[in-house]
Design a protein around this motif. Structure first.
Motif, PDB file in Angstrom:
ATOM      1  N   GLY A   1       0.756  -1.189  -0.007  1.00  0.00           N
ATOM      2  CA  GLY A   1      -0.107  -0.067   0.039  1.00  0.00           C
ATOM      3  C   GLY A   1       0.873   1.402   0.066  1.00  0.00           C
ATOM      4  O   GLY A   1       2.092   1.148  -0.262  1.00  0.00           O
ATOM      5  N   SER A   2       0.242   2.206   0.424  1.00  0.00           N
ATOM      6  CA  SER A   2       0.861   3.642   0.248  1.00  0.00           C
ATOM      7  C   SER A   2       1.966   3.704   1.241  1.00  0.00           C
ATOM      8  O   SER A   2       2.937   4.661   1.167  1.00  0.00           O
ATOM      9  N   TYR A   3       2.102   2.916   2.457  1.00  0.00           N
ATOM     10  CA  TYR A   3       3.280   3.113   3.525  1.00  0.00           C
ATOM     11  C   TYR A   3       4.564   2.642   2.674  1.00  0.00           C
ATOM     12  O   TYR A   3       5.555   3.190   3.036  1.00  0.00           O
ATOM     13  N   SER A   4       4.308   1.811   1.729  1.00  0.00           N
ATOM     14  CA  SER A   4       5.932   1.427   0.868  1.00  0.00           C
ATOM     15  C   SER A   4       6.161   2.478   0.302  1.00  0.00           C
ATOM     16  O   SER A   4       7.547   2.893   0.137  1.00  0.00           O
ATOM     17  N   ASN A   5       5.294   3.479  -0.318  1.00  0.00           N
ATOM     18  CA  ASN A   5       5.541   4.748  -1.146  1.00  0.00           C
ATOM     19  C   ASN A   5       6.319   5.676  -0.297  1.00  0.00           C
ATOM     20  O   ASN A   5       7.031   6.350  -0.489  1.00  0.00           O
ATOM     21  N   TRP A   6       5.667   5.732   1.046  1.00  0.00           N
ATOM     22  CA  TRP A   6       6.178   6.725   2.039  1.00  0.00           C
ATOM     23  C   TRP A   6       7.607   6.397   2.522  1.00  0.00           C
ATOM     24  O   TRP A   6       8.377   7.079   2.569  1.00  0.00           O
ATOM     25  N   TRP A   7       7.807   4.846   2.812  1.00  0.00           N
ATOM     26  CA  TRP A   7       9.175   4.454   3.080  1.00  0.00           C
ATOM     27  C   TRP A   7      10.091   4.948   1.877  1.00  0.00           C
ATOM     28  O   TRP A   7      11.309   5.264   2.087  1.00  0.00           O
ATOM     29  N   CYS A   8       9.791   4.635   0.676  1.00  0.00           N
ATOM     30  CA  CYS A   8      10.642   4.950  -0.383  1.00  0.00           C
ATOM     31  C   CYS A   8      11.122   6.350  -0.549  1.00  0.00           C
ATOM     32  O   CYS A   8      11.939   6.764  -0.752  1.00  0.00           O
TER      33      CYS A   8
END
Length: 166
Positions: A129-136
């Motif tokens: 989800g969006s948390y992977s985008n945030w971590w990236c």
């Protein structure tokens, strides 16, 4: 106050219908106490709804803001990056559900209940989800690849999530 309430309830012009005599410990009509309880619970539920709306709106703005920083040309490049997409989809929909299933098998006899096992299987079979985008974004990783994988895994999950749970 209690004497004025008791004297007004004994008069013949009372707006309340006649009822059985009450004990002296009940000095207020029950409608006042229930009105107080219902107003406090409605204000807390109102606050909960407002908190959910605000947190959802802030999460949307965060995701939209990060995705808006990615150029469309970078997204097109990542869609043609077959190796990265294949590695991400196979990890997300083959390796992760398999690890979840193995975890359920290993923890089944150590107190893992059936609802907990089902929850674990659903979480490991769900798309990223969006948390992977945030971590990236936080670690200056390839945000375009992460956004592309999030979009593709969300589309693929409509078929693979039910298939993995069979």
């Amino acid at each position: 106050l209690s004497s004025s309430l008791s004297s007004s309830s004994s008069s013949s012009t009372s707006p309340f219908p006649p009822s059985k005599p009450r004990s002296r410990s009940l000095s207020r009509p029950p409608s006042l106490s229930t009105r107080h309880l219902s107003s406090s619970s409605s204000s807390s539920s109102w606050f909960d709804v407002l908190a959910q709306i605000l947190s959802s709106a802030l999460l949307f703005l965060l995701i939209f803001g990060m995705s808006a920083t990615v150029e469309v040309s970078h997204l097109r490049e990542q869609v043609h990056n077959k190796f990265a997409i294949l590695a991400g989809v196979s990890t997300q929909f083959i390796v992760m559900p398999l690890l979840g299933y193995l975890s359920v098998l290993l923890l089944k006899h150590r107190g893992l209940t059936e609802p907990m096992a089902l929850s674990l299987l659903i979480v490991t079979a769900s798309p990223g989800g969006s948390y992977s985008n945030w971590w990236c974004s936080m670690f200056n990783a390839d945000l375009a690849l992460s956004v592309t994988m999030t979009a593709i895994s969300t589309l693929v999950s409509s078929i693979m999530l039910p298939a993995n749970l069979l």
